[in-house]
Design a protein around this motif. Structure first.
Motif, PDB file in Angstrom:
ATOM      1  N   ASN A   6       0.800  -1.224   0.000  1.00  0.00           N
ATOM      2  CA  ASN A   6       0.000   0.000   0.000  1.00  0.00           C
ATOM      3  C   ASN A   6       0.838   1.282   0.000  1.00  0.00           C
TER       4      ASN A   6
ATOM      5  N   ASP B 292      -2.003   3.991  -0.301  1.00  0.00           N
ATOM      6  CA  ASP B 292      -3.205   3.710  -1.086  1.00  0.00           C
ATOM      7  C   ASP B 292      -4.486   4.102  -0.359  1.00  0.00           C
ATOM      8  N   ASP B 293      -4.448   4.194   0.959  1.00  0.00           N
ATOM      9  CA  ASP B 293      -5.665   4.477   1.728  1.00  0.00           C
ATOM     10  C   ASP B 293      -5.961   5.975   1.830  1.00  0.00           C
TER      11      ASP B 293
ATOM     12  N   HIS C 202      -5.548   7.660  -4.019  1.00  0.00           N
ATOM     13  CA  HIS C 202      -4.229   7.200  -3.592  1.00  0.00           C
ATOM     14  C   HIS C 202      -3.244   8.362  -3.637  1.00  0.00           C
TER      15      HIS C 202
END
Length: 75
Positions: free
Chosen positions: A22, A40-41, A67
Protein backbone atom coordinates in the motif's frame (compact mmCIF):
# COMPACT_ATOMS: atom_id res chain seq x y z
CA UNK A 1 15.83 15.08 -1.62
CA UNK A 2 13.33 12.47 -2.71
CA UNK A 3 13.97 8.96 -1.43
CA UNK A 4 13.57 6.77 -4.50
CA UNK A 5 14.22 3.35 -3.01
CA UNK A 6 11.18 1.63 -1.54
CA UNK A 7 13.23 -0.55 0.78
CA UNK A 8 16.14 0.66 2.86
CA UNK A 9 17.53 0.34 6.36
CA UNK A 10 16.81 3.99 7.18
CA UNK A 11 13.11 3.57 6.37
CA UNK A 12 12.26 0.06 7.54
CA UNK A 13 9.97 1.36 10.31
CA UNK A 14 7.42 2.73 7.81
CA UNK A 15 6.25 -0.71 6.75
CA UNK A 16 3.11 -1.29 8.80
CA UNK A 17 1.43 -4.19 6.95
CA UNK A 18 2.87 -7.60 6.01
CA UNK A 19 3.03 -7.18 2.23
CA UNK A 20 3.99 -3.45 2.03
CA UNK A 21 1.91 -3.07 -1.14
CA UNK A 22 0.00 0.00 0.00
CA UNK A 23 3.05 2.35 -0.08
CA UNK A 24 3.24 4.49 -3.23
CA UNK A 25 5.83 7.18 -2.52
CA UNK A 26 8.41 8.23 0.05
CA UNK A 27 10.04 11.65 0.42
CA UNK A 28 12.64 12.90 2.88
CA UNK A 29 12.71 16.57 3.92
CA UNK A 30 15.72 18.79 3.06
CA UNK A 31 17.02 18.65 6.65
CA UNK A 32 16.92 14.81 6.70
CA UNK A 33 14.73 14.69 9.79
CA UNK A 34 11.30 13.66 8.43
CA UNK A 35 9.94 11.03 6.06
CA UNK A 36 6.56 11.53 4.42
CA UNK A 37 4.96 8.39 3.00
CA UNK A 38 1.99 8.27 0.62
CA UNK A 39 -0.39 5.31 0.90
CA UNK A 40 -3.21 3.71 -1.09
CA UNK A 41 -5.66 4.48 1.73
CA UNK A 42 -5.63 8.21 0.83
CA UNK A 43 -3.34 9.15 3.74
CA UNK A 44 0.12 10.56 4.26
CA UNK A 45 2.03 9.33 7.27
CA UNK A 46 4.88 11.39 8.69
CA UNK A 47 7.76 9.65 10.49
CA UNK A 48 10.94 10.88 12.14
CA UNK A 49 13.99 10.05 10.03
CA UNK A 50 15.84 7.78 10.25
CA UNK A 51 13.04 5.34 10.92
CA UNK A 52 14.73 2.08 11.95
CA UNK A 53 12.22 0.66 14.41
CA UNK A 54 9.49 -1.58 12.98
CA UNK A 55 5.99 -0.17 13.59
CA UNK A 56 7.43 3.24 14.45
CA UNK A 57 5.04 5.90 15.77
CA UNK A 58 3.79 8.29 13.09
CA UNK A 59 1.33 11.11 12.44
CA UNK A 60 -1.41 10.53 9.86
CA UNK A 61 -2.62 13.31 7.55
CA UNK A 62 -6.05 12.94 5.91
CA UNK A 63 -7.82 14.78 3.11
CA UNK A 64 -6.84 13.21 -0.19
CA UNK A 65 -9.57 11.92 -2.49
CA UNK A 66 -7.49 9.10 -4.00
CA UNK A 67 -4.23 7.20 -3.59
CA UNK A 68 -1.29 9.43 -2.67
CA UNK A 69 1.17 8.81 -5.49
CA UNK A 70 3.67 11.69 -5.17
CA UNK A 71 5.11 13.68 -2.28
CA UNK A 72 7.86 16.29 -2.41
CA UNK A 73 9.22 18.63 0.24
CA UNK A 74 10.19 22.14 -0.80
CA UNK A 75 12.89 24.33 0.65
Amino acid sequence: STYTRKYGFQSQGIFQDPDHSNINTISRDPLNSILAVGYDDQTIRVFKYPCYIPNQVFRTLYGHSSHVTKIKFTD
